[in-house]
Scaffold this active site. Structure first.
Site, PDB file in Angstrom:
ATOM      1  N   ASP A   6       0.877  -1.176   0.000  1.00  0.00           N
ATOM      2  CA  ASP A   6       0.000   0.000   0.000  1.00  0.00           C
ATOM      3  C   ASP A   6       0.918   1.231   0.000  1.00  0.00           C
ATOM      4  OD1 ASP A   6      -2.379   1.579   0.273  1.00  0.00           O
ATOM      5  OD2 ASP A   6      -1.957   1.811   2.395  1.00  0.00           O
ATOM      6  N   SER A   7       0.306   2.417   0.013  1.00  0.00           N
ATOM      7  CA  SER A   7       1.109   3.638   0.076  1.00  0.00           C
ATOM      8  C   SER A   7       1.666   3.885   1.477  1.00  0.00           C
ATOM      9  CB  SER A   7       0.247   4.840  -0.322  1.00  0.00           C
ATOM     10  OG  SER A   7      -0.849   4.958   0.572  1.00  0.00           O
ATOM     11  N   CYS A  65      -4.641  -1.946  -1.393  1.00  0.00           N
ATOM     12  CA  CYS A  65      -4.784  -0.538  -1.734  1.00  0.00           C
ATOM     13  C   CYS A  65      -5.929  -0.398  -2.731  1.00  0.00           C
ATOM     14  CB  CYS A  65      -3.464  -0.059  -2.347  1.00  0.00           C
ATOM     15  SG  CYS A  65      -3.573   1.573  -3.077  1.00  0.00           S
ATOM     16  N   GLU A 102      -2.598   8.551   8.570  1.00  0.00           N
ATOM     17  CA  GLU A 102      -1.134   8.408   8.615  1.00  0.00           C
ATOM     18  C   GLU A 102      -0.552   9.087   9.861  1.00  0.00           C
ATOM     19  OE1 GLU A 102       1.297   6.868   6.647  1.00  0.00           O
ATOM     20  OE2 GLU A 102      -0.367   5.830   5.681  1.00  0.00           O
ATOM     21  N   CYS A 104     -11.002   2.736   0.458  1.00  0.00           N
ATOM     22  CA  CYS A 104      -9.555   2.974   0.577  1.00  0.00           C
ATOM     23  C   CYS A 104      -9.145   2.241   1.847  1.00  0.00           C
ATOM     24  CB  CYS A 104      -9.293   4.471   0.699  1.00  0.00           C
ATOM     25  SG  CYS A 104      -7.643   4.876   1.330  1.00  0.00           S
ATOM     26  N   HIS A 125      -7.081   2.718   4.045  1.00  0.00           N
ATOM     27  CA  HIS A 125      -6.844   3.514   5.253  1.00  0.00           C
ATOM     28  C   HIS A 125      -8.140   3.711   6.061  1.00  0.00           C
ATOM     29  CE1 HIS A 125      -3.023   4.721   3.359  1.00  0.00           C
ATOM     30  NE2 HIS A 125      -2.679   5.280   4.503  1.00  0.00           N
TER      31      HIS A 125
HETATM   32  N1  DGL Z   1      -4.726   3.059   1.047  1.00  0.00           N
HETATM   33  C1  DGL Z   1      -4.694   3.349  -0.343  1.00  0.00           C
HETATM   34  C2  DGL Z   1      -6.018   3.102  -0.988  1.00  0.00           C
HETATM   35  O1  DGL Z   1      -6.660   2.161  -0.570  1.00  0.00           O
HETATM   36  C3  DGL Z   1      -3.929   4.587  -0.762  1.00  0.00           C
HETATM   37  C4  DGL Z   1      -4.399   5.878  -0.232  1.00  0.00           C
HETATM   38  C5  DGL Z   1      -3.516   7.021  -0.664  1.00  0.00           C
HETATM   39  O2  DGL Z   1      -2.302   6.899  -0.505  1.00  0.00           O
HETATM   40  O3  DGL Z   1      -4.039   8.036  -1.154  1.00  0.00           O
HETATM   41  O4  DGL Z   1      -6.442   3.737  -1.909  1.00  0.00           O
END
Ligand code: DGL
Length: 267
Positions: free
Chosen positions: A11-12, A74, A153, A185, A187
């Site tokens: 993931d990011s 992600c 984050e 997402c 997150h």
């Molecule tokens: N967690 C990721 C997603 O599901 C990336 C979110 C991001 O870095 O903008 O899209």
């Protein structure tokens, strides 16, 4: 391929740890290698070209580490890059969109589903396409929530500002009468408690990670690649950028599974 090879997850940043949580819960014998591309976070505002570049580098790295499968933990990559690149690699690559779409189509009673995700994900309407493939008469409303990723984050899961962002993004969906919201997402499931507080319990929140890990388990079982647990499992965490905040926030989110975070430059 051997059953004791690790699973790759990326993931990011800390978002994919929602998938790690589900892995620890459902497949505790599995080893995994997690890569958080913190040098390029957020993914949500990146161009498709940039996202393809990141995906290829990360997948090549995980491949070089002999993983037996990769979970694209992600929503952004699952929507933008995975549909194009999944056929280019020999090992199974699994994203979060299909699993979440299945859950949403199954759970919605009134046929109105909200999807909250990054801007790049919303631009692709990948969740909408998958959901209406299952049930064409469902109505899907997607909304981008760019304020959420930096807040997660930073570990600010219950701040006033985070609650304000929840109200800003969820209120329009509530006005439209959705009874199900996909946390599109990875997150966002870390914000599920305050999102649920805002929507009330009549709205079902879908965390794609559990269904995704069920899908991974099914694929590995079919290929006879589920770890038999004869060797102790290992958990490795790498990031391309900031490692201290990943370590701190990661521990806050999933606890002591994170022993150390190593910095790795894939460029
Ligand atoms: N967690 C990721 C997603 O599901 C990336 C979110 C991001 O870095 O903008 O899209």
């Amino acid at each position: 391929m051997e059953s004791n090879q690790p699973i790759g997850v990326f993931d990011s940043g800390v978002g994919g740890l929602t998938v790690v949580k589900a892995l620890l819960d459902k497949l505790p014998r599995e080893s995994f290698i997690y890569f958080g591309d913190t040098a390029h976070i957020p993914y949500g505002n990146k161009s498709e070209e940039q996202l393809f570049g990141y995906a290829h580098k990360i997948i090549s790295y995980l491949n070089s580490r002999n993983v037996k499968a990769i979970i694209v933990a992600c929503g952004t990559h699952s929507s933008v890059t995975l549909p194009v690149i999944s056929g280019q690699y020999a090992l199974p690559l699994l994203g979060v969109v299909k699993a979440a779409a299945r859950a949403a189509a199954r759970l919605s009673q009134n046929g109105r589903i909200g999807v909250i995700a990054t801007q790049a994900t919303v631009n692709k309407l990948a969740y909408t396409q998958q959901i209406i493939k299952i049930k064409p008469d469902l109505e899907v409303i997607e909304a981008a929530c760019p304020r959420f990723v930096p807040l997660v984050e930073a570990g600010r899961l219950e701040d006033r500002e985070t609650r304000e962002a929840v109200a800003e993004y969820l209120d329009p969906l509530m006005q439209k009468g959705v009874d199900t919201v996909v946390l599109g997402c990875t997150h966002y499931p870390f914000l599920a408690p305050i999102i649920q507080e805002f929507t009330g319990n009549k709205v079902a929140l879908i965390d794609p990670s559990c269904e995704t890990v069920d899908e991974v388990a099914a694929i590995l079982r079919t290929k006879n690649l589920l770890n038999d647990g004869k060797q102790t499992s290992s958990r490795e965490f790498y990031v391309s950028g900031q490692d201290e905040s990943f370590y701190k926030v990661g521990k806050l989110l999933i606890g002591d599974t994170i022993k150390q975070v190593l910095k790795l430059n894939l460029d």
